[in-house]
Design a protein around this motif. Structure first.
Motif, mmCIF file in Angstrom:
data_model
loop_
_atom_site.group_PDB
_atom_site.id
_atom_site.type_symbol
_atom_site.label_atom_id
_atom_site.label_comp_id
_atom_site.label_asym_id
_atom_site.label_seq_id
_atom_site.Cartn_x
_atom_site.Cartn_y
_atom_site.Cartn_z
ATOM 1 N N ASP A 103 0.805 -1.218 0.000
ATOM 2 C CA ASP A 103 0.000 0.000 0.000
ATOM 3 C C ASP A 103 0.840 1.271 0.000
ATOM 4 O OD1 ASP A 103 -2.816 -1.137 0.388
ATOM 5 O OD2 ASP A 103 -1.697 -2.104 2.005
ATOM 6 N N ALA A 104 2.060 1.185 0.499
ATOM 7 C CA ALA A 104 2.878 2.395 0.570
ATOM 8 C C ALA A 104 4.359 2.031 0.529
ATOM 9 C CB ALA A 104 2.568 3.197 1.831
ATOM 10 N N ARG A 127 -2.862 8.477 6.159
ATOM 11 C CA ARG A 127 -3.398 8.604 4.796
ATOM 12 C C ARG A 127 -4.022 7.285 4.326
ATOM 13 N NH1 ARG A 127 1.417 11.094 1.306
ATOM 14 N NH2 ARG A 127 -0.117 10.738 -0.388
ATOM 15 N N LEU A 128 -3.397 6.175 4.713
ATOM 16 C CA LEU A 128 -3.898 4.875 4.283
ATOM 17 C C LEU A 128 -5.167 4.468 5.025
ATOM 18 C CD1 LEU A 128 -0.524 2.886 4.090
ATOM 19 C CD2 LEU A 128 -1.878 3.694 2.149
ATOM 20 N N LYS A 148 -7.818 8.196 5.477
ATOM 21 C CA LYS A 148 -8.239 8.890 4.255
ATOM 22 C C LYS A 148 -8.493 7.932 3.103
ATOM 23 C CE LYS A 148 -5.769 13.108 5.557
ATOM 24 N NZ LYS A 148 -4.759 14.112 5.154
ATOM 25 N N GLU A 184 -6.425 6.430 1.109
ATOM 26 C CA GLU A 184 -5.567 6.546 -0.073
ATOM 27 C C GLU A 184 -4.930 5.195 -0.396
ATOM 28 O OE1 GLU A 184 -2.892 9.856 -0.286
ATOM 29 O OE2 GLU A 184 -4.100 11.037 1.131
ATOM 30 N N ASP A 185 -4.461 5.054 -1.613
ATOM 31 C CA ASP A 185 -3.906 3.791 -2.072
ATOM 32 C C ASP A 185 -2.577 4.036 -2.783
ATOM 33 O OD1 ASP A 185 -3.773 1.074 -2.500
ATOM 34 O OD2 ASP A 185 -4.846 1.170 -4.403
ATOM 35 N N HIS A 186 -1.646 3.115 -2.610
ATOM 36 C CA HIS A 186 -0.337 3.171 -3.262
ATOM 37 C C HIS A 186 0.363 4.515 -3.025
ATOM 38 C CE1 HIS A 186 -1.277 -0.311 -6.261
ATOM 39 N NE2 HIS A 186 -1.131 -0.709 -5.014
ATOM 40 N N VAL A 187 0.543 4.817 -1.759
ATOM 41 C CA VAL A 187 1.215 6.052 -1.355
ATOM 42 C C VAL A 187 2.724 5.886 -1.491
ATOM 43 C CG1 VAL A 187 1.661 7.608 0.577
ATOM 44 C CG2 VAL A 187 -0.633 6.652 0.236
ATOM 45 N N THR A 188 3.376 6.879 -2.050
ATOM 46 C CA THR A 188 4.847 6.883 -2.111
ATOM 47 C C THR A 188 5.354 8.125 -1.393
ATOM 48 O OG1 THR A 188 4.849 8.029 -4.245
ATOM 49 C CG2 THR A 188 4.921 5.618 -4.283
ATOM 50 N N CYS A 189 6.439 7.943 -0.660
ATOM 51 C CA CYS A 189 6.995 9.057 0.119
ATOM 52 C C CYS A 189 8.514 8.993 0.049
ATOM 53 C CB CYS A 189 6.512 8.962 1.565
ATOM 54 S SG CYS A 189 6.976 10.387 2.579
ATOM 55 N N VAL A 193 1.844 8.712 6.728
ATOM 56 C CA VAL A 193 1.489 7.761 5.670
ATOM 57 C C VAL A 193 0.431 6.781 6.175
ATOM 58 C CG1 VAL A 193 2.358 5.819 4.310
ATOM 59 C CG2 VAL A 193 3.647 7.961 4.394
#
Length: 448
Positions: A98-99, A115-116, A119, A121-126, A112
């Motif tokens: 997922d991240a 966010r997952l 919120k 969210e999907d496939h978060v990159t940081c 992160v």
């Protein structure tokens, strides 16, 4: 209540990062678990230094991905070197992830996770500039209650050895300010840590970027003042950076173990040049001889690479002769691992895997003979031993001497009916030598 599971892979430097992430999330009210089936979030801190580490990281991610279907896991997060190097491939090939967080971005882990989970969210990159330190001021949270702990004194590397990918994953060399290290070490001491192990990609250059000069000797002297710390061990010293001042600090400070981890990688000048190493066989020999002359009871650990591209049989035999002559107290050998995007991967005359492994085995066979002779010479000696634990169902304990780093060197087994606990220092008379380990008996009452 969110429960988080951490899986830390790779080196001890990676473990420090994991413990800093634990501290970061713990300060934010998160709870942790060791049970994969109970975890809401699973974080895998990966390694990809060599092929075997890369394979272990990928297999672990795949294993943890199963808990998104069969457990309560709602988010699978990948951090560390594999994440930094193969972010696109991981997200594409393992859709359960997922991240992804890069090596300098783990300070954003809490955000992160929010966010997952909150919120959606999907496939978060940081990712952040790899030349920066992660943004976190939270205190480390130790992952076990052992009597030793690693202290990472610097990040990154400027050496650019031709076989190594680390500079492109971890950035330029940057030292942690001395006051921060002293504060962190004092906190570890308060938690019961008796032995500090100094680590970095290269410890001997500590301070050059911050203070304009090598400050490892001064750091050792400051750490030695900390109440509760009894042993200080140094790892990852580049031989060409070892100074007279550093030797004096090891010699003079009672708490600094007379032990030096000094990876040399090879002894053939031709191979050393192809590796991008900044030393020669003659200089290596001079350094070893100087260390032993100044500190007669020092234990020197080193590591070698077998089968580097272009290594001839003559180069290999030259390395064997050097190992035979130097008689290192501790030594490990790794077959060369071809890593893409490194200069060595493009070199001609790559060596077949079978030959790499045969050369490794030959080096280790020689080293085994050397170590066994050195071990036999310890029979009858009385050594200070740091107790690490008890053997189940036996009246025996396991510990280490100053000559042995945890997880890489030997152990000493002590048969006694006395009650000891992890972290005790005792005096032990060696009664028997094994190939790499020792057996002994209590010599007197615990030293502390």
């Amino acid at each position: 209540m969110i429960k988080i599971l951490f899986v830390s892979l790779g080196c001890d430097k990676n473990l420090v990062d994991t413990e800093k992430m634990l501290g970061l999330l713990g300060s934010g009210g998160c709870h942790f678990t060791d049970d994969e089936e109970e975890a809401d979030v699973i974080v895998v801190n990966t390694c990809c230094f060599i092929g075997d580490a890369k394979e272990e990281s990928i297999n672990t991610i795949l294993e943890m991905a199963q808990y998104k279907e069969n457990g309560r896991c709602r988010a699978l997060i990948v951090t560390g070197c594999l994440a930094q190097r193969y972010q696109d491939e991981v997200l594409k090939e393992i859709p359960e992830v997922d991240a992804i967080l890069g090596t300098s971005a783990y300070g954003q882990l809490g955000a992160v996770i929010e966010r997952l989970l909150e919120k959606g969210e999907d496939h978060v990159t940081c990712f952040r500039d790899i030349d920066l330190f992660p943004e976190t001021t939270a205190a480390r949270r130790r992952s076990d209650g052992g009597c030793y702990s690693f202290l990472k004194i610097a990040e990154g590397c400027d050496k650019h050895c031709t076989y190594c990918i680390i500079p492109s994953l971890r950035g330029r060399y940057r030292s942690v300010p001395m006051e921060e290290l002293v504060r962190e070490a004092a906190e570890l001491a308060e938690q019961g840590v008796k032995e500090l192990i100094l680590v970095a990609q290269e410890t001997t250059l500590y301070g050059v970027d911050l203070y304009g000069e090598k400050r490892l000797p001064q750091l050792l002297r400051e750490l030695a003042k900390i109440r509760g710390i009894c042993w200080i061990r140094i790892q990852y010293c580049y031989p060409e950076e070892i100074t007279d001042e550093l030797i004096r600090a090891v010699k003079e400070e009672e708490k600094v173990c007379r032990y030096l981890d000094m990876p040399i990688q090879h002894a053939s000048d031709r191979v050393l040049k192809r590796m991008g190493r900044r030393t020669s066989k003659a200089e290596l020999k001079a350094t070893v001889e100087k260390l032993r002359r100044e500190i007669p009871d020092i234990a020197i650990r080193t590591t070698l690479i077998s089968g580097f591209p272009g290594e001839t049989q003559e180069d290999h035999e030259e390395l064997l002769d050097f190992v035979d002559e130097m008689e290192f107290e501790r030594l490990g050998v790794f077959p060369y691992s071809l890593e893409e995007d490194t200069p060595a991967a493009l070199l001609p005359d790559q060596i077949p895997q079978k030959i790499k492994e045969e050369r490794r085995d030959e080096l280790m066979s020689l080293q085994q003979e050397i170590v066994f002779e050195k071990q036999r010479g310890k029979v009858g000696r009385v050594l200070e031993v740091l107790i690490e634990g008890r053997l189940v169902d036996e009246e025996a304990y396991v510990g280490r001497t100053y000559m042995d780093g945890p997880n890489v060197d030997g152990l000493i087994f002590i048969h006694t009916d006395q009650e000891l606990v992890s972290g005790d220092f005792v005096r032990v008379k060696v009664t028997k030598a094994l190939e790499y380990d020792l057996i002994g008996e209590m010599y007197d009452e615990p030293a502390q």
